[in-house]
Design an enzyme around this catalytic site. Sequence first.
Site, mmCIF file in Angstrom:
data_model
loop_
_atom_site.group_PDB
_atom_site.id
_atom_site.type_symbol
_atom_site.label_atom_id
_atom_site.label_comp_id
_atom_site.label_asym_id
_atom_site.label_seq_id
_atom_site.Cartn_x
_atom_site.Cartn_y
_atom_site.Cartn_z
ATOM 1 N N GLN A 105 0.812 -1.214 0.000
ATOM 2 C CA GLN A 105 0.000 0.000 0.000
ATOM 3 C C GLN A 105 0.845 1.264 0.000
ATOM 4 O OE1 GLN A 105 -3.115 -1.353 3.247
ATOM 5 N NE2 GLN A 105 -3.858 0.441 2.142
ATOM 6 N N HIS A 106 0.208 2.356 -0.411
ATOM 7 C CA HIS A 106 0.664 3.737 -0.197
ATOM 8 C C HIS A 106 1.809 4.195 -1.094
ATOM 9 C CE1 HIS A 106 -1.772 3.165 3.313
ATOM 10 N NE2 HIS A 106 -0.860 2.508 3.989
ATOM 11 N N ASP A 161 -2.114 -4.791 -0.203
ATOM 12 C CA ASP A 161 -1.805 -6.102 0.381
ATOM 13 C C ASP A 161 -2.674 -6.416 1.589
ATOM 14 O OD1 ASP A 161 -0.588 -4.135 1.912
ATOM 15 O OD2 ASP A 161 1.413 -5.005 1.813
#
Length: 520
Positions: free
Chosen positions: A102-103, A265
């Site tokens: 992520q991110h 994820d």
Amino acid sequence: MLNQFCPWYDYKSQVILIPRGLYMKIVAGIDTGTQSSKVVCYDMDQHEVLFTTSSPHRLTSRDDGSREQDASWWIEAIVSCFGRIPPEIRKNIVAMGVSGQQHGFVPVSGDGGVLYPVKLWCDTSTANECDLLMERAGGRRKVLEETGNYVMPGYTASKILWFKEHHPRLYASLAHILLPHDYINWWLTDAYTMEYGDASGTGLLDVSSRTWYAPLLSAIDGSRNVQELFPRLVNAGKPAGTVCSRAAKALGIAEGILVSCGGGDNMMGAIGSGTVSHGCLTMSLGTSGTLFGASDTPVLDPKGRLAAFCSSTGSWLPLLCTMNCTVASERTRNLFDLSVKEFDRLAATAPVGCEGVVMLPYFNGERTPNYPRGEGTLIGLSPTNMTVANISRAAMESAIFGMKLGLDAFLELGFSPRVLRVTGGGANSAFWRQMAADVCGLPVDVPKIGEAAAFGAALQALWTLDGSCGSSRSIEDIVQEHVEMDAGCSCKPDGTATRMYEKAYLRWKNYVDAMAPLFG
């Protein structure tokens, strides 16, 4: 739009028509994490993982908190993974799903080129940009109340502002803002898409209304429509596209295979561990530590401990994330030159609470609590308790205590879990599983298929394929049929140990709170 070369796509009815005899074969799940990319090939009929493989990634780290990777490394790793999959399996893959860390911020030009190395979820170099964004948008409290989340250093929002300020010429060429799994989906399909679960992890989405939050977008750039840089948002259960000819050739699979919307994820790990029904709770013990639950409604934490994320199944996924979990145990194990089994055995010889030795495992800074300048710290050492066993156990306890912060928040907000489903590398340790049960006071189950994120991506692909063929099966139906627990790994909390851990946890938390002036 689905790929124009899809041989099974009926453009009039806008559904995928799978030929008889081809449907219900193999779905593949890709999980591109921090350390590696993994691929799971799952036989839908036999309920069996046919093949699993992985390929490692490099990581660029700097003392300013930067953690970066080249997006091309992910593609190289995925191609390497598929090269090891037997041809008879590859030729029978009928759908794929992608899970991604992520991110991460993937800045892409108009021709699909990546403009700069990807700043990852564990990059804390943009802490100042977080404060600046929230100040420009009306303050921390307003941002939390109106979006459900603070802008944290791990999130994508501050990385975009950092890129604009530090590389203005490259920023001027920015045409697409993608997350890691979005980039892989684009490489697979030639289509730019994003879905709500991963989008909520940018810090720029109002999670209750599932719309982009204009004040923060303007805070990034008041002279440019930043929203136009994000791809179209795809609903859960809908495809991102189909495999293009370039990707099909590189991976040795059929062109036109359906690719689901995918997700972060944690969102895919929720599917792979069966956490898709209201009240379920999963603890993932990986490089980072996460604790997340499925909810039918947004769960907004007024203290900002839990991220109020959307799920990748159409609901919500309140989540605690710590940047340091197995990081602490691995660094300690390497320091003492111990194997994993030796480390576990030695840590188990120390008592609960480690005779007062406490570790704060903030080697990468920390997200919860919000300590971007955090450092790994050992406290409470004395001439008698400074042993390898105590330090080793303190590393393991610190990871679970970090998860307990999230459980406390869940309980305060009225979320009543019945069981913990534990995944990630830490789930392989019987000692760590029992510690999780004892610290949290909850029974622990472990899914039979350990690669929860990759498996979840495969199951999401199956769900999407079903829907494209006219099936009304829900993701809950899919999970109930395909996700099983390993009875041999289940454990229950020991009441005496739970009471002892309560005292150790309180001591650990007092040290955590005391470090706020240094680490916050």
